[in-house]
Design an enzyme around this catalytic site. Structure first.
Site, PDB file in Angstrom:
ATOM      1  N   THR A  86       0.841  -1.203   0.000  1.00 23.33           N
ATOM      2  CA  THR A  86       0.000   0.000   0.000  1.00 23.33           C
ATOM      3  C   THR A  86       0.875   1.251   0.000  1.00 23.33           C
ATOM      4  O   THR A  86       0.663   2.172  -0.795  1.00 23.33           O
ATOM      5  CB  THR A  86      -0.962   0.003   1.213  1.00 23.33           C
ATOM      6  OG1 THR A  86      -1.899  -1.064   1.050  1.00 23.33           O
ATOM      7  CG2 THR A  86      -1.728   1.316   1.308  1.00 23.33           C
ATOM      8  N   ASN A 116      -5.846  -9.367  -7.229  1.00 24.39           N
ATOM      9  CA  ASN A 116      -5.971  -9.954  -5.892  1.00 24.39           C
ATOM     10  C   ASN A 116      -7.274 -10.728  -5.677  1.00 24.39           C
ATOM     11  O   ASN A 116      -7.380 -11.519  -4.757  1.00 24.39           O
ATOM     12  CB  ASN A 116      -5.848  -8.872  -4.818  1.00 24.39           C
ATOM     13  CG  ASN A 116      -6.839  -7.741  -5.025  1.00 24.39           C
ATOM     14  OD1 ASN A 116      -6.845  -7.098  -6.068  1.00 24.39           O
ATOM     15  ND2 ASN A 116      -7.689  -7.498  -4.043  1.00 24.39           N
ATOM     16  N   ALA A 149       5.718  -8.606   1.648  1.00 27.12           N
ATOM     17  CA  ALA A 149       6.191  -9.900   2.156  1.00 27.12           C
ATOM     18  C   ALA A 149       5.074 -10.842   2.566  1.00 27.12           C
ATOM     19  O   ALA A 149       5.190 -12.055   2.422  1.00 27.12           O
ATOM     20  CB  ALA A 149       7.118  -9.678   3.362  1.00 27.12           C
ATOM     21  N   HIS A 150       3.953 -10.300   3.058  1.00 22.33           N
ATOM     22  CA  HIS A 150       2.990 -11.171   3.734  1.00 22.33           C
ATOM     23  C   HIS A 150       2.111 -12.001   2.804  1.00 22.33           C
ATOM     24  O   HIS A 150       1.336 -12.830   3.260  1.00 22.33           O
ATOM     25  CB  HIS A 150       2.139 -10.370   4.735  1.00 22.33           C
ATOM     26  CG  HIS A 150       1.015  -9.591   4.142  1.00 22.33           C
ATOM     27  ND1 HIS A 150      -0.298 -10.008   4.224  1.00 22.33           N
ATOM     28  CD2 HIS A 150       1.000  -8.421   3.459  1.00 22.33           C
ATOM     29  CE1 HIS A 150      -1.065  -9.113   3.617  1.00 22.33           C
ATOM     30  NE2 HIS A 150      -0.309  -8.150   3.146  1.00 22.33           N
ATOM     31  N   THR A 152      13.629   4.880  10.252  1.00 22.06           N
ATOM     32  CA  THR A 152      14.593   3.837  10.601  1.00 22.06           C
ATOM     33  C   THR A 152      14.166   2.519   9.954  1.00 22.06           C
ATOM     34  O   THR A 152      13.011   2.117  10.057  1.00 22.06           O
ATOM     35  CB  THR A 152      14.652   3.656  12.133  1.00 22.06           C
ATOM     36  OG1 THR A 152      15.063   4.892  12.715  1.00 22.06           O
ATOM     37  CG2 THR A 152      15.632   2.558  12.529  1.00 22.06           C
ATOM     38  N   CYS A 186      -8.850  -6.938   2.340  1.00 23.03           N
ATOM     39  CA  CYS A 186      -8.428  -5.623   2.845  1.00 23.03           C
ATOM     40  C   CYS A 186      -9.622  -4.698   3.014  1.00 23.03           C
ATOM     41  O   CYS A 186      -9.548  -3.711   3.712  1.00 23.03           O
ATOM     42  CB  CYS A 186      -7.443  -4.965   1.880  1.00 23.03           C
ATOM     43  SG  CYS A 186      -6.521  -6.136   0.907  1.00 23.03           S
TER      44      CYS A 186
END
Length: 397
Positions: free
Chosen positions: A76, A155, A204-205, A244, A330
């Site tokens: 996203t 998706n 990644a998920h 970070t 989602c």
């Protein structure tokens, strides 16, 4: 007796973290906890070296260079950075963007946001099988078009768009191409050079990695893509995405992709066999329609509409046996019919009565057999309990 959990077939929504991915991540929470930006000591160097390895893995898998990989919190954010970042960097050149009606909301919503700022967006229709028409795309491109955004794999219905043709069409006209590859990466071959992709979002998920980490590929040469950052701060990621770096997640993303690419051919073949077995079983029921192109789709995707039934009743009837969804997870709080299925030309009723099966790495043949049986029983029970509606037109392959 312990309560057995339903069989998980919602792998387009998310996937479990592969134990090998978790194992690779764990030391970076405790032992190697340094900040990759801390360049004055060993803790920082360790973290930076590990992050660089992940960057190299991701880049190699899509034929990019490590410097072209920008880490984000997921697809996203990557989509938002690509679309808004290009719009802001190129607005003096043009304010026209082209995308597709069946895109994920993480592409459609940034486009609508930009329309509010004075950009013009063309939303391309799709054919009944979910594919765009290249000629229609070509005709929609204008002198002031700065970006085309087309997802690699849908998706909901798993349809694979012809990226190489789309890329060639955009490159000929000097227009940037972005693709949301959240569902595609690790499942189909993606090559940013051969397909002329200028920006590519991934996460990644969806591939047995952790949630909360993704990346955006940004082309550095021929052409060099300019991108206005959407997060400002410490200047990490060459100033394109401050914050970070989340080292353990980045390690997880790299490991998840490495595993996916190592086993891609055999794994996709296994999933395709399981998917085809399930579809073969469901075809024994009348008025069950396949949504999307029969072959040009993800190997692990099956999306069907069951005419004359309410989708929610269907999901509820199956909930103890199988975990799946009727659309995009989602936005599962949304009660509107799927915009993807509506774009295929389905009625509201047929769009509501859809089931999306997402087969995964850990799905077994026995589970598929149980799910097929449960679907069969549930659909027949629901049909017997109500007046059957007339069948609808749909693609049946």
């Amino acid at each position: 007796m312990s309560h057995r959990r339903p069989i998980y077939l919602d792998c387009h929504a998310t996937t479990p973290v592969d134990p090998r991915v978790l194992e690779a991540m764990l030391p970076f929470f405790t032992e190697h906890f340094g900040n990759p930006a801390s360049s004055g000591h060993a803790y920082g160097w360790e973290a930076e070296a590990a992050v660089q390895r992940s960057r190299e893995i991701i880049a190699a898998g899509i034929s990019a260079t490590p410097e072209e990989i920008v880490f984000t919190s997921g697809a996203t954010e990557a989509n938002n950075l690509a679309i808004k970042g290009v719009a802001e960097a190129y607005f003096s050149r043009g304010r026209h963007i082209v995308t597709v009606q069946t895109e994920h909301s993480a592409v459609l919503d940034p486009c609508r946001y930009l329309e509010g700022l004075g950009f013009e967006v063309t939303y391309l229709p799709v054919n009944q099988d979910g594919l765009i028409d290249i000629e229609t795309l070509a005709q929609s491109l204008r002198a002031d078009t700065i970006l085309v955004s087309v997802m690699a794999a849908n998706n909901e219905i798993g349809v694979l768009q012809p990226l190489a043709e789309i890329g060639a069409c955009c490159r000929d006209r000097g227009i940037l191409l972005h693709t949301d590859a959240a569902q595609a990466v690790g499942k189909i071959d993606l090559n940013v050079q051969a397909q002329n992709i200028d920006l590519l979002s991934l996460t990644a998920h969806k591939i047995y990695g952790p949630k909360g980490i993704g990346a955006l590929y940004v082309r550095r040469r021929a052409p060099r893509v300019s991108l206005a950052p959407q997060l400002h701060g410490g200047g990490q990621e060459r100033g394109r995405r401050s914050g970070t770096l989340y080292t353990p997640q980045i390690i997880g993303l790299g490991k998840a992709l490495a595993l996916a690419w190592e086993t891609q051919t055999s794994e996709q073949q296994t999933m395709r066999q399981l998917r085809d077995r399930l579809w073969h079983s469901l075809q024994n029921l009348p008025d069950v329609y396949l949504n999307g192109h029969p072959t040009q789709r993800l190997a692990n995707n099956l999306n069907v509409s069951v005419a004359g039934l309410d989708g929610q009743a269907l999901i509820l009837g199956l909930k103890n046996t199988v975990a799946l969804s009727s659309g995009a997870a989602c936005s599962s709080t949304n009660t509107a019919p799927s915009h993807v299925l509506k774009a295929l030309g389905h009625s509201d009723e047929l769009a509501y009565a859809s089931l999306r099966f997402g087969i995964g790495r850990f799905t077994t043949a026995d589970e598929i057999k149980q799910v097929a049986q449960a679907c069969f029983t549930t659909i027949q029970t629901l049909r017997q309990s109500k007046v059957h509606h007339p069948p609808h037109s749909g693609i049946r392959n």
